[in-house]
Scaffold this motif. Structure first.
Motif, PDB file in Angstrom:
ATOM      1  N   LEU A   5     -45.456 -11.831  54.348  1.00 53.37           N
ATOM      2  CA  LEU A   5     -45.402 -13.191  53.813  1.00 53.37           C
ATOM      3  C   LEU A   5     -44.104 -13.831  54.277  1.00 53.37           C
ATOM      4  O   LEU A   5     -43.037 -13.234  54.156  1.00 53.37           O
ATOM      5  N   PRO A 288     -47.301 -12.058  44.442  1.00 59.00           N
ATOM      6  CA  PRO A 288     -48.478 -11.345  44.948  1.00 59.00           C
ATOM      7  C   PRO A 288     -49.090 -10.430  43.902  1.00 59.00           C
ATOM      8  O   PRO A 288     -48.387  -9.854  43.068  1.00 59.00           O
ATOM      9  N   GLU A 289     -50.405 -10.299  43.953  1.00 63.83           N
ATOM     10  CA  GLU A 289     -51.116  -9.305  43.154  1.00 63.83           C
ATOM     11  C   GLU A 289     -51.296  -8.087  44.072  1.00 63.83           C
ATOM     12  O   GLU A 289     -51.922  -8.186  45.123  1.00 63.83           O
ATOM     13  N   HIS A 293     -53.530  -8.081  47.423  1.00 65.38           N
ATOM     14  CA  HIS A 293     -52.785  -8.301  48.657  1.00 65.38           C
ATOM     15  C   HIS A 293     -53.077  -7.213  49.687  1.00 65.38           C
ATOM     16  O   HIS A 293     -53.384  -7.516  50.854  1.00 65.38           O
ATOM     17  N   GLU A 294     -52.994  -5.959  49.285  1.00 66.83           N
ATOM     18  CA  GLU A 294     -53.134  -4.872  50.248  1.00 66.83           C
ATOM     19  C   GLU A 294     -54.575  -4.675  50.703  1.00 66.83           C
ATOM     20  O   GLU A 294     -54.828  -4.386  51.882  1.00 66.83           O
ATOM     21  N   VAL A 297     -55.921  -9.435  51.280  1.00 70.44           N
ATOM     22  CA  VAL A 297     -55.141 -10.389  52.070  1.00 70.44           C
ATOM     23  C   VAL A 297     -54.747  -9.796  53.422  1.00 70.44           C
ATOM     24  O   VAL A 297     -54.928 -10.442  54.475  1.00 70.44           O
ATOM     25  N   TRP A 380     -61.226 -13.271  42.130  1.00 72.02           N
ATOM     26  CA  TRP A 380     -60.496 -13.236  43.398  1.00 72.02           C
ATOM     27  C   TRP A 380     -61.303 -13.968  44.457  1.00 72.02           C
ATOM     28  O   TRP A 380     -62.524 -13.816  44.544  1.00 72.02           O
ATOM     29  N   PRO A 441     -51.901 -17.299  50.393  1.00 77.60           N
ATOM     30  CA  PRO A 441     -52.824 -16.682  49.447  1.00 77.60           C
ATOM     31  C   PRO A 441     -52.458 -16.911  47.985  1.00 77.60           C
ATOM     32  O   PRO A 441     -53.292 -16.694  47.101  1.00 77.60           O
ATOM     33  N   TYR A 442     -51.206 -17.368  47.722  1.00 68.76           N
ATOM     34  CA  TYR A 442     -50.751 -17.577  46.346  1.00 68.76           C
ATOM     35  C   TYR A 442     -50.325 -19.040  46.212  1.00 68.76           C
ATOM     36  O   TYR A 442     -49.277 -19.445  46.700  1.00 68.76           O
ATOM     37  N   CYS A 450     -49.032 -16.041  55.289  1.00 66.25           N
ATOM     38  CA  CYS A 450     -49.152 -14.768  55.994  1.00 66.25           C
ATOM     39  C   CYS A 450     -48.708 -14.943  57.446  1.00 66.25           C
ATOM     40  O   CYS A 450     -48.920 -15.989  58.063  1.00 66.25           O
TER      41      CYS A 450
END
Length: 454
Positions: A5, A288-289, A293-294, A297, A380, A441-442, A450
């Motif tokens: 990010l 981030p969640e 995220h992993e 995203v 999500w 993403p947030y 990203c």
């Protein structure tokens, strides 16, 4: 390569205000080419408010309330058939046309005392018994879908009924929609510098509207208020404006409601104007969640970056599809639809990007990067859709010479993608959106996007 990010505000590039206009000669050329390719006595192009794209492409007239027909005939005959309300709108057509009133195209209850019989109007225009007539609808059947795909299908029955009355048993009707909409050979699949300039107007303005929503959405706002951040100014739409949020299933196609945004919601919005569409989706969070995220995203953006960086003239649609599916092989989601398609005055014209497709991308195509991840857990959602043109050296020179400000915007976007996002593009890839591939993403950190870090 890793996905990080990074603070990456959109490039400071102006959003075009005036939509470039096509000269009458461009529409005349389109009509002449369609008629020549048809090998018919007459060509009939259908349009209505929801299916205006083919008609507008040919002659610059988009029906607002009624159906309309464009008749192309021998000796350069070009007749536009409209209803009562269309009659006053015809001066905005892009080329000189004969105008015929057919009041059966008008809305119910309006006057029908002058020309109520569509078949009679078609006969007066010149279509005669025994004629071979090609018909252009709003889409067409493939061979596997129906016994005889040569017969007109996606055109209202009343139009075909009127045509059959006129041409009689000795005449024939043929579906010619693919002459405009085929993903490789269709006239709409290959755009000039002027048409790319028009599409960039829609792509950039819709992207600017979407980014205003992403930047301004806050918990406590209702969806209507959030959608109003787009600052809609009356631009012609190619689809309904979309905005949805929630902690359960987030249905991206729906229109906004009075629902109040909550912290942590999944949220998505998409807006499309003539020529381009932009979509963004993510979580209404300022941090981030970790699992989102992993698992979602990172593989999604890695795939998005691969799509943009590998895009080439001459690449087959099947290779793009395989690239996306291979890159997502270990992800818990796959592309919901084709990961890319052609766009014009209709949001989805057709697509060469299909599993196993041998249809190659060509100069002049305008595409949507459209990788929709599915399935997604409740609450999500994730998406990053933008418009892009492909142009060989000759077409790039035409754009730079004829539309220098557009060319400066394209170069600024390409430079931004490389410097801010770590995505390098082939020379022929011309991004038309404001912040192409700019995935935030947030949404409570709208400039944290990203990026690829090698």
């Amino acid at each position: 390569m890793s996905v990080v990010l990074r603070h990456a505000p959109p490039p400071t590039v102006e959003v075009p205000l005036a939509r470039p206009q096509l000269p009458a000669a461009a529409y005349e050329d389109r009509m002449d080419r369609l008629y020549a390719a048809a090998a018919c006595d007459w060509v009939v192009v259908y349009g209505d408010r929801e299916h205006a794209a083919n008609l507008a492409f040919c002659c610059g007239f988009d029906p607002r309330f009624e159906e309309a027909l464009l008749l192309l005939g021998p000796a350069g005959r070009r007749t536009l058939v409209v209803g009562n309300e269309g009659l006053g709108y015809t001066p905005l057509a892009g080329a000189a046309l004969e105008i015929a009133l057919a009041q059966s195209l008008s809305l119910m209850g309006q006057a029908r005392d002058t020309t109520p019989d569509l078949a009679r109007v078609l006969a007066v225009a010149g279509i005669a018994a025994g004629a071979r007539v090609g018909v252009v609808g709003w889409k067409y059947y493939e061979a596997a879908e129906i016994d005889d795909p040569t017969q007109p299908a996606f055109v209202p029955a009343f139009v075909l009924y009127a045509l059959r009355r006129v041409i009689g048993s000795g005449g024939t009707l043929h579906d010619l929609t693919r002459l405009l909409m085929h993903p490789v050979s269709g006239l709409k699949s290959h755009n000039t510098a002027a048409q790319i300039a028009q599409s960039e107007w829609g792509a950039a303005r819709s992207a600017a509207a979407v980014l205003r929503i992403v930047a301004g959405a806050r918990p406590g706002m209702h969806e209507y208020e959030t959608a109003s951040l787009m600052e809609y100014a009356g631009e012609p739409l190619i689809c309904h404006a979309m905005l949805a949020s929630g902690s359960g299933p987030v249905i991206g196609l729906r229109s906004p409601t009075a629902r109040v945004l909550q912290h942590g919601d999944g949220i998505t919005t998409a807006i499309g104007y003539w020529g381009g569409l932009c979509c963004r989706a993510g979580l209404l969070r300022e941090t981030p969640e970790p699992v989102f995220h992993e698992q979602y995203v990172v593989p999604y953006f890695r795939t998005l970056a691969a799509w943009w960086s590998q895009l080439r003239i001459g690449m087959s649609g099947g290779d793009i599809d395989a690239l996306v599916r291979t890159t997502l092989a270990d992800a818990p989601f796959k592309p919901a639809l084709n990961p890319g398609h052609l766009i014009a005055l209709d949001e989805w014209t057709h697509t060469p990007i299909r599993p196993g497709s041998n249809e190659n991308l060509a100069s002049g195509m305008i595409l949507q990067c459209d990788i929709i991840p599915a399935p997604m857990p409740d609450g999500w959602v994730l998406n990053c859709e933008d418009s892009v043109a492909l142009a060989d050296a000759s077409l790039r020179a035409d754009i730079a010479a004829g539309y220098p400000q557009l060319w400066q915007r394209i170069e600024a976007r390409r430079n931004w993608m490389h410097a801010a996002l770590g995505i390098s593009l082939a020379d022929e890839v011309l991004p038309l959106s404001v912040a192409p591939a700019g995935l935030a993403p947030y949404w409570l950190m709208p400039d944290l996007r990203c990026a690829i870090e090698t």
